[in-house]
Design a protein around this motif. Structure first.
Motif, PDB file in Angstrom:
ATOM      1  N   LEU A 169      66.335  44.924   9.610  1.00  0.00           N
ATOM      2  CA  LEU A 169      65.751  46.262   9.686  1.00  0.00           C
ATOM      3  C   LEU A 169      66.442  47.048  10.790  1.00  0.00           C
ATOM      4  O   LEU A 169      66.645  46.544  11.892  1.00  0.00           O
ATOM      5  N   HIS A 170      66.780  48.262  10.451  1.00  0.00           N
ATOM      6  CA  HIS A 170      67.388  49.175  11.414  1.00  0.00           C
ATOM      7  C   HIS A 170      66.362  50.281  11.651  1.00  0.00           C
ATOM      8  O   HIS A 170      66.142  51.128  10.784  1.00  0.00           O
ATOM      9  N   ILE A 171      65.702  50.223  12.796  1.00  0.00           N
ATOM     10  CA  ILE A 171      64.565  51.105  13.035  1.00  0.00           C
ATOM     11  C   ILE A 171      65.019  52.347  13.795  1.00  0.00           C
ATOM     12  O   ILE A 171      65.372  52.280  14.970  1.00  0.00           O
TER      13      ILE A 171
ATOM     14  N   PRO B  88      64.533  55.796  15.715  1.00  0.00           N
ATOM     15  CA  PRO B  88      63.449  56.248  16.611  1.00  0.00           C
ATOM     16  C   PRO B  88      62.937  57.639  16.253  1.00  0.00           C
ATOM     17  O   PRO B  88      63.151  58.582  16.986  1.00  0.00           O
TER      18      PRO B  88
ATOM     19  N   VAL C 258      67.656  40.711  18.188  1.00  0.00           N
ATOM     20  CA  VAL C 258      67.391  42.129  18.394  1.00  0.00           C
ATOM     21  C   VAL C 258      68.606  42.738  19.076  1.00  0.00           C
ATOM     22  O   VAL C 258      69.078  42.215  20.079  1.00  0.00           O
TER      23      VAL C 258
ATOM     24  N   ASP D 246      69.759  46.396  20.542  1.00  0.00           N
ATOM     25  CA  ASP D 246      69.308  47.773  20.725  1.00  0.00           C
ATOM     26  C   ASP D 246      70.468  48.675  21.099  1.00  0.00           C
ATOM     27  O   ASP D 246      71.398  48.278  21.788  1.00  0.00           O
ATOM     28  N   SER D 247      70.412  49.838  20.575  1.00  0.00           N
ATOM     29  CA  SER D 247      71.397  50.860  20.921  1.00  0.00           C
ATOM     30  C   SER D 247      70.609  52.154  21.083  1.00  0.00           C
ATOM     31  O   SER D 247      69.437  52.221  20.723  1.00  0.00           O
ATOM     32  N   PRO D 248      71.202  53.177  21.642  1.00  0.00           N
ATOM     33  CA  PRO D 248      70.414  54.384  21.936  1.00  0.00           C
ATOM     34  C   PRO D 248      69.814  55.032  20.686  1.00  0.00           C
ATOM     35  O   PRO D 248      68.753  55.644  20.748  1.00  0.00           O
TER      36      PRO D 248
ATOM     37  N   THR E 257      67.235  50.577  16.645  1.00  0.00           N
ATOM     38  CA  THR E 257      66.981  49.195  17.054  1.00  0.00           C
ATOM     39  C   THR E 257      67.185  48.290  15.845  1.00  0.00           C
ATOM     40  O   THR E 257      66.540  48.480  14.813  1.00  0.00           O
TER      41      THR E 257
ATOM     42  N   ILE F 157      66.802  44.796  14.124  1.00  0.00           N
ATOM     43  CA  ILE F 157      66.079  43.517  14.235  1.00  0.00           C
ATOM     44  C   ILE F 157      66.386  42.672  13.001  1.00  0.00           C
ATOM     45  O   ILE F 157      66.223  43.147  11.868  1.00  0.00           O
TER      46      ILE F 157
END
Lengths: 242, 242
Positions: free
Chosen positions: B167-169, B171, B200, B202-204, B207, B209
């Motif tokens: 999953l690419h969440i 923001p 996980v 994370d990038s700006p 996220t 997962i």
């Protein structure tokens, strides 16, 4: 500086609790809300810091427990919805876990309730913004935490009053239940509320993501950056990837 | 060993695209689906590796780009829903971005389509499981990627056929749109599909997962571990924390 924050545990499909019961005949614990709620909050309930605050023995000293500790430590005051207060008033007993002033947004005036351990409940009938203002004054420089429920959180988000959102994403799909977000945000098809993920802490049982809320903005179609291709004919191509 | 995987970009409130149009009069790009879809996939569209695969210039060499590269490299074959194929067939042109055999789940028989760059489309009328079986045989030891849409992914999950979910969440809260998950999973109030977050990143702007799908299981009410308190009267207390 005092921030307005919220902390919520959700399933990977966005539910913070199971479906609301049509009629509460059997009690909350036997109703459809409970299994989903217990699942998404399990990481906290298993954490030593949460158990200590509730007066329970045991629990794990884990990164999850540190997150719980940090969360309690950061809040100088709380804002809460009326339904959440109603559900909690008696079970919380003489020493509720907040240990700080709590401001309940309600239509029914009521005297302030003083409890042991530093918790008080003040009933605010002048609306959400006033409750946050009072909590800000009472927070002593710490944060104002919106403690729920989901409806109140959506109102705070929709009103542009939330600065920081801590989501604790439990690795489970529930399929049905009460969505933390949803139409209550009052967003049209061209609008979004933008956030920035500031910190991600992963543990085996939950992913903690801290967001700063940037605010409402228009969604744009052509956001391929500066390289100049038109986006039209390639729109469906994007469906192919990721 | 070949795994069945899926990669999807979603908003923080679980939408993978905007609301479906009541009637497609203006074209997809001008309809209500597009703004949400572009927003949740922006991280990929801005990545150099995605742009290269599409034949576009520019893009960022970022951790997001590495994720795109890894995703393309891992897939030896794809399984796709019919609606997604219909939307993509013409825009994808002579050299679709898959560069691998694609198996389309459909009720309409059709000859195999051979395209440049190693992409072929095979139309499978014997159902989802058969499509996955064929893709598995064609994957050459790499993974079978379920490329969408959401309905197909829910079917794969509901059938217990998915091993890994990326999953690419993004923001952003969209408020409305098409939920990636939902009732299509066929879960009751006491059931969940359990996953384990394996990685996980994370990038700006997003996220990432990676979950391993454990499978369907009963949700339990009392999961406070081994310390022995009864959970009943304290249920509402849990509403207070996190």
């Amino acid at each position: 500086m005092t921030k307005v924050t919220a902390q919520m545990s959700v399933s990977l499909d966005g539910f913070y609790t199971g479906p609301r019961a049509a009629k509460d005949t059997k009690g909350w614990m036997r109703g459809p809300e409970a299994p989903g709620f217990f699942r998404v909050t399990r990481w906290a309930v298993d954490a030593a810091a949460w158990r200590e605050r509730q007066g329970f023995a045991g629990g794990e000293r884990s990164v999850d427990s540190e997150i719980v500790e940090e969360t309690f430590a950061a809040a100088g005051a709380y804002v809460m919805g009326r339904r959440m207060f109603d559900a909690g008033e008696f079970p919380w007993g003489d020493e509720p876990p907040f240990h700080a002033p709590v401001f309940v947004v309600t239509h029914r005036p009521r005297e302030v309730l003083e409890r042991q351990g530093g918790t008080s409940f003040t009933f605010v009938t002048e609306g959400l913004e006033r409750a946050i203002e009072l909590a800000r004054d009472a927070a002593g420089g710490k944060d104002v935490a919106v403690s729920g429920g989901g409806e109140l959180l959506r109102q705070v988000l929709a009103a542009g009053l939330l600065d920081q959102l801590d989501l604790h994403i439990a690795p489970v799909l529930l399929g049905e239940g009460q969505h933390l977000f949803g139409p209550g945000l009052g967003l049209g098809a061209d609008d979004g509320i933008e956030l920035v993920p500031d910190r991600v802490v992963d543990s085996p049982g939950v992913t903690h993501i801290r967001y700063t809320v940037t605010g409402r903005s228009k969604l744009v179609l052509d956001d391929r950056g500066a390289s100049g291709e038109l986006v039209g004919p390639a729109a469906s191509e994007q469906r192919s990837a990721l």
